[in-house]
Design a protein around this motif. Structure first.
Motif, PDB file in Angstrom:
ATOM      1  N   GLN A   1     -57.965 -91.587 -74.675  1.00  0.00           N
ATOM      2  CA  GLN A   1     -58.045 -91.767 -73.239  1.00  0.00           C
ATOM      3  C   GLN A   1     -58.842 -90.605 -72.645  1.00  0.00           C
TER       4      GLN A   1
ATOM      5  N   LEU B   1     -58.780 -88.037 -69.455  1.00  0.00           N
ATOM      6  CA  LEU B   1     -57.955 -87.572 -68.343  1.00  0.00           C
ATOM      7  C   LEU B   1     -58.862 -86.948 -67.281  1.00  0.00           C
TER       8      LEU B   1
ATOM      9  N   VAL C   1     -55.289 -90.779 -65.960  1.00  0.00           N
ATOM     10  CA  VAL C   1     -56.268 -91.446 -66.820  1.00  0.00           C
ATOM     11  C   VAL C   1     -56.918 -92.584 -66.031  1.00  0.00           C
TER      12      VAL C   1
END
Lengths: 131, 131
Positions: free
Chosen positions: A84, A86, A44
């Motif tokens: 988040q 990735l 991330v």
């Protein structure tokens, strides 16, 4: 990539590193790509930022360029319930990066030869007379 | 150079390659510097041009930049009675280039690890759930 190109004269351009793709051949991008190739499940943003010691703005800019070149892909999701993004290498990106690394290894191998003490390693040139 | 820098958080920026000096980290310049480090007695313009497969203009431009950075030095002289300019690495240039090469080797070593089949080589990340 990784192969030597014959020059117009037919002689070998031993030190022409045409495989050093300019999209990847940048200090910060090398760090980002190396961090991603060694983390196959992806990383991330905050992890890459820390591993590569980059600012948010700098990292964002380089990630966008690498994504535009289809070297990496971004996937939105959640970790620990926080949203988040990735980042991973694409399959093609992994292949291209490892081909680039092979070319980089040619540079390192050629240059490191000068440190080998017991080999015929330093090539001379025909006599040169300073004026 | 070659050493990892601690980040603000005190953690290690494993993939921050701060030693990749931008003056040297350019495709053509890497070729020029590698050709010169392996030819300690120096090379004349036409030799570098052929070894690196560069055009006159491109090579002139890069040689000027490397000379301005005190990485290389030019010496006018004659070879076979023809006036020529011989290019060599300076002592400092040799040191700086080999330090740069050490940093480059760190990149190659880290990336090539993913090809080693029998080692614990791929590091994972905490669970990530795509949305």
């Amino acid at each position: 990539m990784g192969r030597k190109r014959e020059t117009a004269a037919g002689s070998r351009a031993d030190f022409a590193y045409h495989g050093l793709d300019r999209t990847m051949h940048e200090q910060a991008r090398l760090g980002i790509l190396t961090s991603l190739v060694t983390h196959s499940t992806g990383l991330v943003f905050s992890e890459i930022k820390e591993l590569c010691d980059l600012t948010d703005g700098n990292l964002s800019r380089h990630l966008a360029a690498l994504e535009a070149a289809h070297l990496i892909e971004a996937k939105k999701g959640k970790r620990d319930r926080y949203p988040q993004t990735l980042y991973r290498l694409t399959d093609g990106g992994r292949r291209r990066f490892l081909a680039y690394i092979d070319e980089l290894e040619r540079v390192v191998t050629a240059a490191q030869l000068v440190r080998a003490p017991s080999r015929e390693r330093i090539r001379g040139s025909p006599a040169f007379h300073p004026t």
